[in-house]
Write an enzyme that holds these catalytic residues in place. Structure first.
Site, short mmCIF file in Angstrom:
data_model
loop_
_atom_site.label_atom_id
_atom_site.label_comp_id
_atom_site.label_asym_id
_atom_site.label_seq_id
_atom_site.Cartn_x
_atom_site.Cartn_y
_atom_site.Cartn_z
N ASP A 88 0.81 -1.23 0.00
CA ASP A 88 0.00 0.00 0.00
C ASP A 88 0.83 1.27 0.00
OD1 ASP A 88 0.66 -0.62 2.86
OD2 ASP A 88 -0.46 1.23 3.20
N ASP A 91 5.62 0.32 3.32
CA ASP A 91 5.84 -0.89 4.10
C ASP A 91 5.63 -2.11 3.21
OD1 ASP A 91 3.06 -1.08 3.81
OD2 ASP A 91 2.69 -0.11 5.74
N GLU A 495 5.84 9.69 3.41
CA GLU A 495 5.39 8.37 2.94
C GLU A 495 4.38 8.58 1.81
OE1 GLU A 495 4.27 3.97 4.61
OE2 GLU A 495 3.80 5.69 5.89
#
Length: 520
Positions: A88, A91, A495
């Site tokens: 996603d 990670d 992120e």
């Protein structure tokens, strides 16, 4: 929350002055005054990003060469093949709900802007991006009333900093079923497969039929056994809890199935459950992987604009449309005292601190697609062009698209920091993206194993740029004061997520097409 008119006016003036200063300095991510952004390149980059997020056995035509095969035993301990799909974000977990939303938005982009995507030479790549997700969903839907929800565990994954090619973290898989329902996850996956079935209808009719079959089964499963998936899969709660519940996903799925099949039963469902599931009662000012109301309200509004409904459906569709207008007017800042989306001094729509760019890109998509719906509903035969009726006055399709363009341009560098928040685009972009695979030397360049803690010690804490550029990733972006700190540890801002980039596929394709027409 709404702001006072004088404050909004002052903020707007400040934003305009700031952007003039940036343009004069040539600070818009490498674009000087009077130049336009290269939306075709942005579209190309956005589709490259999905290849960087692939899990599983990578194909021979993989363009992102610093990635390798990973997760090849996913599902093995549960006796099911769960190899494939997407990570996603930064990670190595495969979370079903955001993955399904990503595929729905990619499919919606392809449906609405397919001609523009094809004209830009990216049609094959958008099909590949969608199919990488739907192939996984077919595998994950192992029985009519079973859907595998997640592979990997967020807690153990976040303890380690490893390339996906090296990961030693748990690959436990989790499912929803009759005893442990998850209507939100099931509904979103049904929506994704229904939308994708439309995309593949001409080029691959057998696959389209397969996807539609799974979508219909999933919808029936989600409706018959109702419940929130984060109550059944507790491991997901800290990462992708379904705060909005499952009502929005079930309405979303019904409307996508109606669009895919044309069958009245799905629209009947969306009308019958409109109030109970919040479709006509919730006036929302965000659209995201969790909260689908604005998106489904716009799908319903499209049916109303086109007159594709029975007379008895009209009152409910008008209520849906009213809520869609609330969202759009909120983005435009024209909702009066009813509540608007805040904007930064630099002009960015601002919803919340963590990964605000997801709300920006999703808003840009809904604004773009609704501008198209308005234009189409006006048509040559209409006495007057269709408009959006906001409390602060009517709005035409052009104004909706102008705001979408402004948000896209902000992403690409027209912002006070002069930074492109799409990685790899322009001269200035985030170099220390919070992304395990990008931040560690590629397996192809150095095949030596990188351990769990070793990754933190040797790579995460490095002050330098990531060795790999995750091109096309749209990071979380700046704060409410347009400030951005390019630090790997600053995961709220650096992120990137698949659902940040997915809606921009359609937006960039449309903006590129608009620019091409203007240049003729």
């Amino acid at each position: 929350m709404a702001r006072g008119g004088s404050i909004k006016t002052l903020a707007s003036l400040c934003a305009v002055l700031m952007l003039f200063q940036l343009a004069a300095a040539g600070g818009s991510g490498g674009h000087g005054a009077g130049s336009s952004f290269d939306y075709k390149r942005a579209l190309h980059s956005s589709l490259l990003y999905f290849e960087a997020q692939r899990s599983g056995h990578l194909p021979y035509n993989q363009r992102v060469r610093w990635r390798g095969h990973s997760g090849l035993a996913d599902g093995l301990q549960q006796g099911v093949d769960l190899v494939g799909g997407y990570y996603d974000a930064g990670d190595n977990v495969k979370f079903g709900l955001p993955m399904a939303f990503t595929v729905t938005m990619l499919s919606w982009s392809a449906i609405e802007f397919g001609a523009e995507v094809a004209a830009a030479g990216e049609w094959r790549h958008v099909l590949e991006a969608i199919k990488w997700g739907t192939d996984y969903f077919v595998k994950a839907h192992t029985e009519p009333d079973v859907l595998w929800a997640e592979v990997g565990d967020g807690d153990t994954d976040h303890y380690c900093w490893q390339r996906p090619e090296d990961m030693t973290t748990s690959r436990q898989a989790y499912k929803v079923d009759r005893e442990n329902p998850g209507s939100d996850l099931v509904g979103e996956t049904a929506a994704a497969m229904a939308a994708a079935s439309i995309v593949f209808r001409r080029s691959n009719p057998h696959y389209s039929h397969l996807l539609l079959h799974h979508a219909e089964q999933l919808f029936e499963f989600g409706d018959k056994y109702r419940g929130k998936y984060d109550s059944s899969v507790s491991e997901v709660w800290r990462y992708y809890a379904s705060v909005s519940g499952y009502g929005d996903e079930m309405l979303w799925a019904a409307l996508w199935l109606h669009r895919a099949t044309g069958r009245a039963e799905y629209l009947d469902y969306a009308v019958a459950m409109a109030d109970e599931f919040g479709g006509t009662s919730w006036a929302i000012t965000e659209f995201s992987w969790d909260v689908k109301y604005a998106g489904l309200q716009i799908l319903a509004a499209k049916l109303l604009l086109e007159g594709r409904h029975r007379p008895e459906h009209r009152p409910t569709l008008e209520q849906y449309s009213s809520k869609a207008e609330h969202y759009l007017c909120a983005c435009l800042g024209k909702n009066g005292a009813a509540g608007n989306v805040n904007r930064t001094a630099g002009g960015m729509l601002y919803v919340r601190q963590w990964n605000n760019m997801q709300y920006v890109t999703n808003a840009a998509f809904l604004l773009t697609v609704y501008s198209r719906y308005l234009t189409a509903s006006g048509g040559a035969a209409a006495a007057e062009p269709a408009v959006l009726q906001c409390p602060d006055g009517p709005v035409g399709a052009g104004e909706l698209l102008a705001l979408a363009r402004a948000q896209a341009d902000y992403v690409l560098g027209a912002n006070p920091a002069g930074v492109s928040y799409m990685v790899g685009y322009g001269r200035r972009f985030p170099r220390r993206v919070h992304h395990r695979a990008a931040s560690i030397v590629s397996h192809r360049a150095d095949g030596r194993f990188v351990g769990c803690v070793q990754g933190y010690d040797h790579w995460f804490r490095r002050p330098g740029s990531n060795p790999n550029v995750v091109v096309g990733a749209i990071v979380g972006g700046p704060d409410h004061r347009d400030r951005f700190s390019d630090r790997r540890s600053n995961y709220m801002q650096t992120e990137a997520c698949t659902y940040n980039t997915a809606p921009m596929v359609g937006v960039f394709a449309h903006l590129h097409s608009e620019g091409a027409q203007e240049r003729k």
